[in-house]
Write a protein that holds these residues in place. Sequence first.
Motif, short mmCIF file in Angstrom:
data_model
loop_
_atom_site.label_atom_id
_atom_site.label_comp_id
_atom_site.label_asym_id
_atom_site.label_seq_id
_atom_site.Cartn_x
_atom_site.Cartn_y
_atom_site.Cartn_z
N ASP A 70 -40.42 65.91 -16.82
CA ASP A 70 -39.85 67.07 -17.51
C ASP A 70 -38.34 66.96 -17.66
N LEU A 71 -37.73 66.09 -16.87
CA LEU A 71 -36.27 65.93 -16.90
C LEU A 71 -35.80 65.00 -18.01
N ASN A 72 -36.71 64.34 -18.69
CA ASN A 72 -36.33 63.39 -19.73
C ASN A 72 -35.51 64.09 -20.83
N GLY A 73 -34.32 63.60 -21.06
CA GLY A 73 -33.47 64.13 -22.12
C GLY A 73 -32.83 65.47 -21.84
N VAL A 74 -32.94 65.95 -20.60
CA VAL A 74 -32.42 67.27 -20.25
C VAL A 74 -30.97 67.16 -19.75
N ARG A 75 -30.14 68.10 -20.15
CA ARG A 75 -28.73 68.13 -19.75
C ARG A 75 -28.52 68.93 -18.46
N LEU A 76 -29.31 70.00 -18.29
CA LEU A 76 -29.08 70.93 -17.19
C LEU A 76 -30.39 71.59 -16.81
N ILE A 77 -30.60 71.79 -15.50
CA ILE A 77 -31.80 72.49 -15.05
C ILE A 77 -31.42 73.61 -14.09
N ILE A 78 -32.24 74.66 -14.11
CA ILE A 78 -32.12 75.76 -13.16
C ILE A 78 -33.48 75.98 -12.53
N CYS A 79 -33.53 75.92 -11.20
CA CYS A 79 -34.78 76.17 -10.47
C CYS A 79 -34.78 77.61 -9.98
N ALA A 80 -35.79 78.34 -10.35
CA ALA A 80 -35.89 79.75 -9.96
C ALA A 80 -37.29 80.03 -9.44
N THR A 81 -37.71 79.24 -8.45
CA THR A 81 -39.03 79.42 -7.85
C THR A 81 -38.89 79.75 -6.38
N ASN A 82 -39.98 80.20 -5.78
CA ASN A 82 -40.01 80.44 -4.33
C ASN A 82 -40.60 79.25 -3.58
N ASP A 83 -40.85 78.17 -4.30
CA ASP A 83 -41.46 76.98 -3.71
C ASP A 83 -40.37 75.99 -3.31
N THR A 84 -40.07 75.92 -2.03
CA THR A 84 -38.99 75.07 -1.55
C THR A 84 -39.22 73.61 -1.89
N ALA A 85 -40.47 73.16 -1.81
CA ALA A 85 -40.78 71.75 -2.08
C ALA A 85 -40.48 71.42 -3.55
N VAL A 86 -40.87 72.32 -4.45
CA VAL A 86 -40.61 72.10 -5.88
C VAL A 86 -39.11 72.09 -6.14
N ASN A 87 -38.39 73.03 -5.54
CA ASN A 87 -36.94 73.10 -5.73
C ASN A 87 -36.26 71.82 -5.26
N ARG A 88 -36.64 71.35 -4.09
CA ARG A 88 -36.03 70.13 -3.55
C ARG A 88 -36.38 68.91 -4.40
N LYS A 89 -37.61 68.84 -4.85
CA LYS A 89 -38.01 67.72 -5.69
C LYS A 89 -37.21 67.70 -6.99
N ALA A 90 -37.10 68.86 -7.64
CA ALA A 90 -36.39 68.94 -8.91
C ALA A 90 -34.92 68.62 -8.73
N ALA A 91 -34.31 69.18 -7.69
CA ALA A 91 -32.89 68.92 -7.44
C ALA A 91 -32.65 67.45 -7.14
N GLY A 92 -33.52 66.85 -6.31
CA GLY A 92 -33.37 65.44 -5.97
C GLY A 92 -33.51 64.52 -7.17
N GLN A 93 -34.49 64.81 -8.01
CA GLN A 93 -34.69 64.00 -9.21
C GLN A 93 -33.53 64.16 -10.19
N ALA A 94 -33.02 65.39 -10.31
CA ALA A 94 -31.89 65.64 -11.21
C ALA A 94 -30.64 64.91 -10.72
N VAL A 103 -30.26 75.37 -7.96
CA VAL A 103 -31.39 76.08 -7.36
C VAL A 103 -30.87 77.46 -6.99
N VAL A 104 -31.42 78.48 -7.59
CA VAL A 104 -30.90 79.84 -7.44
C VAL A 104 -30.85 80.26 -5.98
N ASP A 105 -29.67 80.72 -5.56
CA ASP A 105 -29.42 81.24 -4.21
C ASP A 105 -29.53 80.19 -3.11
N VAL A 106 -29.47 78.91 -3.49
CA VAL A 106 -29.48 77.83 -2.48
C VAL A 106 -28.32 76.89 -2.82
#
Length: 212
Positions: A70-94, A103-106
């Motif tokens: 999902d990050l292909n060609g993306v300039r910026l991402i915002i994670c707004a979930t309550n799933d810590t694992a998803v947030n960490r995965k997305a932030a790490g990949q980004a 990651v909102v509030d983190v």
Amino acid sequence: MNIYYPIFLDLQGERTLVIGGGRVAERKARSLLKSHAHVMVISPELTSGLRRLVQAGRIIHKQRKFISSDLNGVRLIICATNDTAVNRKAAGQAEKRGILYNVVDVPELCNFIVPSTVRRGDLTVAISTGGSSPALAKKIRREIETLIGPEYKAFLKLLRDIRPIIQREIPSKDRRMRAYGDVIESETLSLVRAGRIKEARQKVREILKNQN
């Protein structure tokens, strides 16, 4: 505590990603749309507001959980979930891809933070406490909103309209700066605030005439 460098990003036409489908995700998506970014939302579920944005063709929705592609060609991402694992995965990949991520509030899972803002047309005032107290930033924002009313939108439009005139008719840089200053410090803003736009424009013409 990180010391952040304040900056405004040009996201017009850029691909951005919001992970999550709740109220916070909706607020972030709407904010990105105001910057004329292309917005994709990844979430199994959406708020009614996000669904309306999808139906209107204003955002793209993938009805599933986040995957790295999902990050292909993306300039910026915002994670707004309550799933810590998803947030960490997305932030790490980004981070690996050099993408801006929040990651909102983190704050520790962000390489940028989003300030509290006051918008009046082209005027944007940003307030940040460096992540120490978002509540204080919101309080300050409310105070600024009482000081900078909707009249600033019209006033800034007037300043934008006269800019090419000043550039064309006043060759001296010092005199141009003086002209801008005279308009800003004059009663023009008060006239705009009172809805007396024609008088405000006449006042500007008088000021510019006196520069010649």
